[in-house]
Design a protein around this motif. Structure first.
Motif, mmCIF file in Angstrom:
data_model
loop_
_atom_site.group_PDB
_atom_site.id
_atom_site.type_symbol
_atom_site.label_atom_id
_atom_site.label_comp_id
_atom_site.label_asym_id
_atom_site.label_seq_id
_atom_site.Cartn_x
_atom_site.Cartn_y
_atom_site.Cartn_z
ATOM 1 N N ARG A 79 72.029 75.891 21.833
ATOM 2 C CA ARG A 79 72.518 74.755 22.605
ATOM 3 C C ARG A 79 73.165 73.869 21.376
ATOM 4 N NH1 ARG A 79 68.314 71.538 24.326
ATOM 5 N NH2 ARG A 79 66.908 72.846 23.160
ATOM 6 N N ASP A 80 73.301 74.241 20.246
ATOM 7 C CA ASP A 80 73.823 73.425 19.110
ATOM 8 C C ASP A 80 75.461 74.007 19.496
ATOM 9 O OD1 ASP A 80 75.393 72.589 16.831
ATOM 10 O OD2 ASP A 80 73.498 73.194 15.712
ATOM 11 N N GLU A 81 76.483 73.074 19.353
ATOM 12 C CA GLU A 81 77.710 73.458 19.889
ATOM 13 C C GLU A 81 78.442 74.143 18.692
ATOM 14 O OE1 GLU A 81 80.415 69.754 18.529
ATOM 15 O OE2 GLU A 81 79.206 69.442 20.428
ATOM 16 N N ARG A 82 77.588 74.128 17.249
ATOM 17 C CA ARG A 82 78.312 74.951 16.103
ATOM 18 C C ARG A 82 77.680 76.287 15.987
ATOM 19 N NH1 ARG A 82 82.613 74.091 14.843
ATOM 20 N NH2 ARG A 82 82.298 75.421 12.982
ATOM 21 N N TYR A 83 76.772 76.639 17.036
ATOM 22 C CA TYR A 83 76.027 77.831 16.973
ATOM 23 C C TYR A 83 76.814 79.044 16.866
ATOM 24 C CZ TYR A 83 72.795 81.777 17.744
ATOM 25 O OH TYR A 83 72.311 83.018 17.470
ATOM 26 N N TRP B 149 77.072 74.322 30.330
ATOM 27 C CA TRP B 149 77.234 75.568 29.606
ATOM 28 C C TRP B 149 78.645 75.826 29.257
ATOM 29 C CZ3 TRP B 149 73.873 77.234 26.235
ATOM 30 C CH2 TRP B 149 72.532 77.093 26.472
ATOM 31 N N THR B 150 79.646 76.070 30.340
ATOM 32 C CA THR B 150 81.033 75.980 30.041
ATOM 33 C C THR B 150 81.551 75.079 29.253
ATOM 34 O OG1 THR B 150 81.035 76.857 32.487
ATOM 35 C CG2 THR B 150 83.282 76.274 31.323
ATOM 36 N N ALA B 151 81.394 73.820 29.216
ATOM 37 C CA ALA B 151 81.878 72.749 28.229
ATOM 38 C C ALA B 151 81.257 73.157 26.927
ATOM 39 C CB ALA B 151 81.355 71.532 28.636
ATOM 40 N N LYS C 26 83.160 76.338 25.445
ATOM 41 C CA LYS C 26 84.494 76.144 25.095
ATOM 42 C C LYS C 26 84.904 75.269 23.864
ATOM 43 C CE LYS C 26 86.732 76.397 29.786
ATOM 44 N NZ LYS C 26 87.100 75.583 30.774
ATOM 45 N N LYS C 27 83.628 74.778 23.321
ATOM 46 C CA LYS C 27 83.892 74.101 22.080
ATOM 47 C C LYS C 27 84.110 75.085 20.883
ATOM 48 C CE LYS C 27 81.542 69.800 23.331
ATOM 49 N NZ LYS C 27 80.414 68.996 23.251
ATOM 50 N N CYS C 28 83.914 76.289 21.244
ATOM 51 C CA CYS C 28 83.782 77.479 20.137
ATOM 52 C C CYS C 28 85.280 77.587 19.828
ATOM 53 C CB CYS C 28 83.126 78.758 20.873
ATOM 54 S SG CYS C 28 83.197 80.216 19.803
ATOM 55 N N VAL C 29 85.463 77.876 18.545
ATOM 56 C CA VAL C 29 86.889 78.019 18.052
ATOM 57 C C VAL C 29 87.250 79.635 17.705
ATOM 58 C CG1 VAL C 29 88.365 77.548 15.983
ATOM 59 C CG2 VAL C 29 86.828 75.467 16.641
ATOM 60 N N GLY C 30 85.917 80.289 17.454
ATOM 61 C CA GLY C 30 86.377 81.598 17.126
ATOM 62 C C GLY C 30 86.265 82.670 18.245
ATOM 63 N N ALA C 31 85.898 81.979 19.383
ATOM 64 C CA ALA C 31 85.881 83.086 20.433
ATOM 65 C C ALA C 31 86.688 82.494 21.682
ATOM 66 C CB ALA C 31 84.634 83.545 20.788
ATOM 67 N N GLU C 32 87.081 83.317 22.692
ATOM 68 C CA GLU C 32 87.709 82.992 23.919
ATOM 69 C C GLU C 32 86.734 83.244 25.189
ATOM 70 O OE1 GLU C 32 91.291 85.098 25.109
ATOM 71 O OE2 GLU C 32 90.191 87.221 24.402
ATOM 72 N N LEU C 33 86.707 82.274 25.925
ATOM 73 C CA LEU C 33 85.650 82.463 27.111
ATOM 74 C C LEU C 33 86.370 83.325 28.106
ATOM 75 C CD1 LEU C 33 83.073 81.587 28.818
ATOM 76 C CD2 LEU C 33 84.295 79.589 29.689
ATOM 77 N N VAL C 34 85.721 84.524 28.323
ATOM 78 C CA VAL C 34 86.205 85.378 29.176
ATOM 79 C C VAL C 34 85.874 85.114 30.760
ATOM 80 C CG1 VAL C 34 85.978 87.985 30.200
ATOM 81 C CG2 VAL C 34 86.034 87.529 27.722
ATOM 82 N N LEU D 187 81.803 86.143 26.161
ATOM 83 C CA LEU D 187 83.042 85.547 25.077
ATOM 84 C C LEU D 187 83.561 86.746 24.548
ATOM 85 C CD1 LEU D 187 80.188 83.298 24.678
ATOM 86 C CD2 LEU D 187 82.392 82.068 24.250
ATOM 87 N N ARG D 188 84.798 86.598 24.076
ATOM 88 C CA ARG D 188 85.334 87.638 23.086
ATOM 89 C C ARG D 188 85.870 86.955 21.792
ATOM 90 N NH1 ARG D 188 90.449 90.440 22.459
ATOM 91 N NH2 ARG D 188 90.196 92.531 22.241
ATOM 92 N N LYS D 189 85.468 87.590 20.809
ATOM 93 C CA LYS D 189 85.605 86.983 19.379
ATOM 94 C C LYS D 189 87.411 87.141 19.023
ATOM 95 C CE LYS D 189 84.448 86.956 14.485
ATOM 96 N NZ LYS D 189 83.714 87.529 13.341
ATOM 97 N N LYS D 190 87.847 86.278 18.703
ATOM 98 C CA LYS D 190 89.487 86.303 18.352
ATOM 99 C C LYS D 190 89.535 86.996 17.185
ATOM 100 C CE LYS D 190 90.168 81.625 20.219
ATOM 101 N NZ LYS D 190 90.383 80.110 20.241
#
Length: 238
Positions: free
Chosen positions: A121-125, A177-179, A182-190, A235-238
């Protein structure tokens, strides 16, 4: 839905090992249409007793690292041996999800069933703690218990029959959870969606005789299930 693969795991012995709503059925629904290839190296993150790890190795042909902080790797190894799995195909390891002991870009994918909500639940996890261990293009597949709509400001009394407000804080709705992811920089939400699994996986859990299942019956028998769901995130890692 029809749980074709999970039927093999509906024995009394294996069902007695589940630690919450049937994780094998959750895992099967989570991986419908998955793009993870056979022989991929996969982390079963929060693997518990190792039942989902066996499922991933046997049914999908993955090489599985069963990573969990609270289970005993020695006991899990005995279980894996009893299930007839080659020791090179399934490896139990004690691991903290926030401090994983693997080489960078070690995994083709991470699968987490009914545990990610405790540590993710940490947005940086995702960016700081998990994605470094996933290869570019690799997948993160998550199934977690949630709420149909967040109600922490006015918790229904039915839910409080079994869980404290602090325990319910681990459960949120799809928009939360979606929000967050989506804060993740290194992966795209599938995809992120409500799962079909709910009443059936709960029924499997509530028929168990351990103290946790017995405790959960209070809320569910009072109708608490109408507030709850399961959520899948890929999610898929960029």
């Amino acid at each position: 839905m029809e749980y074709v693969k999970s039927k093999k795991y509906d024995t009394e012995e294996l069902q007695s090992m589940i630690m919450g709503p049937n994780p094998v059925k959750l895992c099967e629904e989570l991986l419908i249409g998955n793009q993870i290839p056979e022989n991929a190296v996969v982390c079963d993150l929060g693997s518990g007793s190792g039942l989902t790890s066996v499922f991933l190795a046997k049914e999908y042909g993955f090489v599985v690292y069963a990573a969990d902080l609270w289970s005993d790797p020695v006991e899990n190894r005995r279980f894996f041996d009893r299930m007839g799995l080659d020791r090179s195909r399934i490896i139990p390891i004690k691991a903290d999800a926030t401090d994983l002991p693997f080489e960078k870009e070690f995994f083709d994918a991470v699968v987490s069933t009914d545990s990610y909500n405790y540590f993710g639940r940490d947005e940086r996890y995702l960016d700081d703690k998990l994605l470094p261990f996933v290869k570019p293009g690799g997948y993160i597949c998550i199934a977690i218990p949630g709420m149909k709509k967040d109600c922490h400001d006015a918790l229904p009394p039915e839910l409080l029959l079994s869980w404290t407000p602090e325990q319910l804080e681990y459960m949120h709705d799809l928009s939360y959870w979606t929000a967050l992811v989506k804060k993740c920089v290194g992966a795209e939400l599938v995809c992120a969606k409500e799962m079909e699994s709910n009443s059936e996986v709960w029924a499997d859990w509530l028929k168990q005789d351990n103290e946790y299942a017995v405790g959960d019956r209070k809320s569910m028998e009072a109708g608490g299930g109408k507030y709850l769901n399961f959520i899948s995130i890929v999610l898929r890692k960029k």
